[in-house]
Design a protein around this motif. Sequence first.
Motif, PDB file in Angstrom:
ATOM      1  N   HIS A   1       8.197   7.241  -6.651  1.00  0.00           N
ATOM      2  CA  HIS A   1       7.953   7.479  -5.233  1.00  0.00           C
ATOM      3  C   HIS A   1       6.473   7.332  -4.898  1.00  0.00           C
ATOM      4  O   HIS A   1       6.138   6.923  -3.788  1.00  0.00           O
ATOM      5  CB  HIS A   1       8.452   8.855  -4.816  1.00  0.00           C
ATOM      6  CG  HIS A   1       9.949   8.971  -4.893  1.00  0.00           C
ATOM      7  ND1 HIS A   1      10.776   8.298  -4.024  1.00  0.00           N
ATOM      8  CD2 HIS A   1      10.755   9.666  -5.723  1.00  0.00           C
ATOM      9  CE1 HIS A   1      12.031   8.563  -4.327  1.00  0.00           C
ATOM     10  NE2 HIS A   1      12.044   9.400  -5.359  1.00  0.00           N
ATOM     11  N   CYS A   2       5.610   7.675  -5.841  1.00  0.00           N
ATOM     12  CA  CYS A   2       4.175   7.528  -5.591  1.00  0.00           C
ATOM     13  C   CYS A   2       3.803   6.057  -5.446  1.00  0.00           C
ATOM     14  O   CYS A   2       2.994   5.700  -4.592  1.00  0.00           O
ATOM     15  CB  CYS A   2       3.373   8.160  -6.724  1.00  0.00           C
ATOM     16  SG  CYS A   2       3.447   9.954  -6.742  1.00  0.00           S
TER      17      CYS A   2
ATOM     18  N   LEU B   1       2.298   1.542  -1.886  1.00  0.00           N
ATOM     19  CA  LEU B   1       2.593   0.221  -1.323  1.00  0.00           C
ATOM     20  C   LEU B   1       2.728   0.283   0.197  1.00  0.00           C
ATOM     21  O   LEU B   1       2.231  -0.595   0.910  1.00  0.00           O
ATOM     22  CB  LEU B   1       3.871  -0.343  -1.941  1.00  0.00           C
ATOM     23  CG  LEU B   1       3.771  -0.789  -3.390  1.00  0.00           C
ATOM     24  CD1 LEU B   1       5.139  -1.202  -3.921  1.00  0.00           C
ATOM     25  CD2 LEU B   1       2.780  -1.925  -3.536  1.00  0.00           C
ATOM     26  N   ILE B   2       3.379   1.307   0.696  1.00  0.00           N
ATOM     27  CA  ILE B   2       3.532   1.458   2.144  1.00  0.00           C
ATOM     28  C   ILE B   2       2.168   1.693   2.794  1.00  0.00           C
ATOM     29  O   ILE B   2       1.843   1.087   3.817  1.00  0.00           O
ATOM     30  CB  ILE B   2       4.509   2.597   2.472  1.00  0.00           C
ATOM     31  CG1 ILE B   2       5.921   2.190   2.052  1.00  0.00           C
ATOM     32  CG2 ILE B   2       4.470   2.958   3.956  1.00  0.00           C
ATOM     33  CD1 ILE B   2       6.927   3.309   2.097  1.00  0.00           C
ATOM     34  N   GLY B   3       1.366   2.526   2.194  1.00  0.00           N
ATOM     35  CA  GLY B   3       0.018   2.776   2.724  1.00  0.00           C
ATOM     36  C   GLY B   3      -0.845   1.532   2.691  1.00  0.00           C
ATOM     37  O   GLY B   3      -1.590   1.251   3.638  1.00  0.00           O
ATOM     38  N   ALA B   4      -0.751   0.765   1.617  1.00  0.00           N
ATOM     39  CA  ALA B   4      -1.521  -0.477   1.515  1.00  0.00           C
ATOM     40  C   ALA B   4      -1.070  -1.483   2.566  1.00  0.00           C
ATOM     41  O   ALA B   4      -1.897  -2.176   3.170  1.00  0.00           O
ATOM     42  CB  ALA B   4      -1.383  -1.066   0.114  1.00  0.00           C
ATOM     43  N   GLY B   5       0.220  -1.558   2.796  1.00  0.00           N
ATOM     44  CA  GLY B   5       0.729  -2.456   3.830  1.00  0.00           C
ATOM     45  C   GLY B   5       0.245  -2.059   5.209  1.00  0.00           C
ATOM     46  O   GLY B   5      -0.140  -2.905   6.021  1.00  0.00           O
ATOM     47  N   ALA B   6       0.254  -0.768   5.491  1.00  0.00           N
ATOM     48  CA  ALA B   6      -0.227  -0.278   6.790  1.00  0.00           C
ATOM     49  C   ALA B   6      -1.721  -0.555   6.951  1.00  0.00           C
ATOM     50  O   ALA B   6      -2.169  -0.984   8.021  1.00  0.00           O
ATOM     51  CB  ALA B   6       0.057   1.214   6.921  1.00  0.00           C
TER      52      ALA B   6
ATOM     53  N   PRO C   1       8.063  -0.254   8.882  1.00  0.00           N
ATOM     54  CA  PRO C   1       8.737   0.877   8.233  1.00  0.00           C
ATOM     55  C   PRO C   1      10.245   0.669   8.103  1.00  0.00           C
ATOM     56  O   PRO C   1      10.854   1.124   7.132  1.00  0.00           O
ATOM     57  CB  PRO C   1       8.442   2.063   9.152  1.00  0.00           C
ATOM     58  CG  PRO C   1       7.285   1.666   9.965  1.00  0.00           C
ATOM     59  CD  PRO C   1       7.311   0.179  10.068  1.00  0.00           C
ATOM     60  N   VAL C   2      10.830  -0.025   9.069  1.00  0.00           N
ATOM     61  CA  VAL C   2      12.270  -0.289   9.008  1.00  0.00           C
ATOM     62  C   VAL C   2      12.579  -1.185   7.813  1.00  0.00           C
ATOM     63  O   VAL C   2      13.485  -0.909   7.019  1.00  0.00           O
ATOM     64  CB  VAL C   2      12.763  -0.942  10.316  1.00  0.00           C
ATOM     65  CG1 VAL C   2      14.208  -1.371  10.189  1.00  0.00           C
ATOM     66  CG2 VAL C   2      12.589   0.017  11.476  1.00  0.00           C
ATOM     67  N   VAL C   3      11.819  -2.257   7.670  1.00  0.00           N
ATOM     68  CA  VAL C   3      12.041  -3.192   6.561  1.00  0.00           C
ATOM     69  C   VAL C   3      11.804  -2.501   5.223  1.00  0.00           C
ATOM     70  O   VAL C   3      12.585  -2.661   4.282  1.00  0.00           O
ATOM     71  CB  VAL C   3      11.144  -4.437   6.710  1.00  0.00           C
ATOM     72  CG1 VAL C   3      11.202  -5.314   5.470  1.00  0.00           C
ATOM     73  CG2 VAL C   3      11.551  -5.222   7.936  1.00  0.00           C
TER      74      VAL C   3
END
Length: 76
Positions: free
Chosen positions: A2-3, A8-13, A43-45
């Motif tokens: 999860h980390c 990855l989500i933070g880097a994408g944002a 976030p949906v993707v």
Amino acid sequence: MHCVQAVLIGAGAALGLVLYLLAAQRQLLAVAVVLASLSPALPVVLGLVLLHERISRRQAVGLLGAGMATVLLTLG
């Protein structure tokens, strides 16, 4: 696990924000508008791909409409 997903989500944002700022500074407003319109879709993707969430037909129609609107904005 999860980390890694959170990173990855933070880097994408962060990448999206940097690209938006660069486009706005260089007065590439068409690019900036497309990037801004895609921000709710990210976030949906990621939820679909990483968390294996399921979407209803109604949600799929909404996503398709948002995608079509983005294409129309790009074509201008």
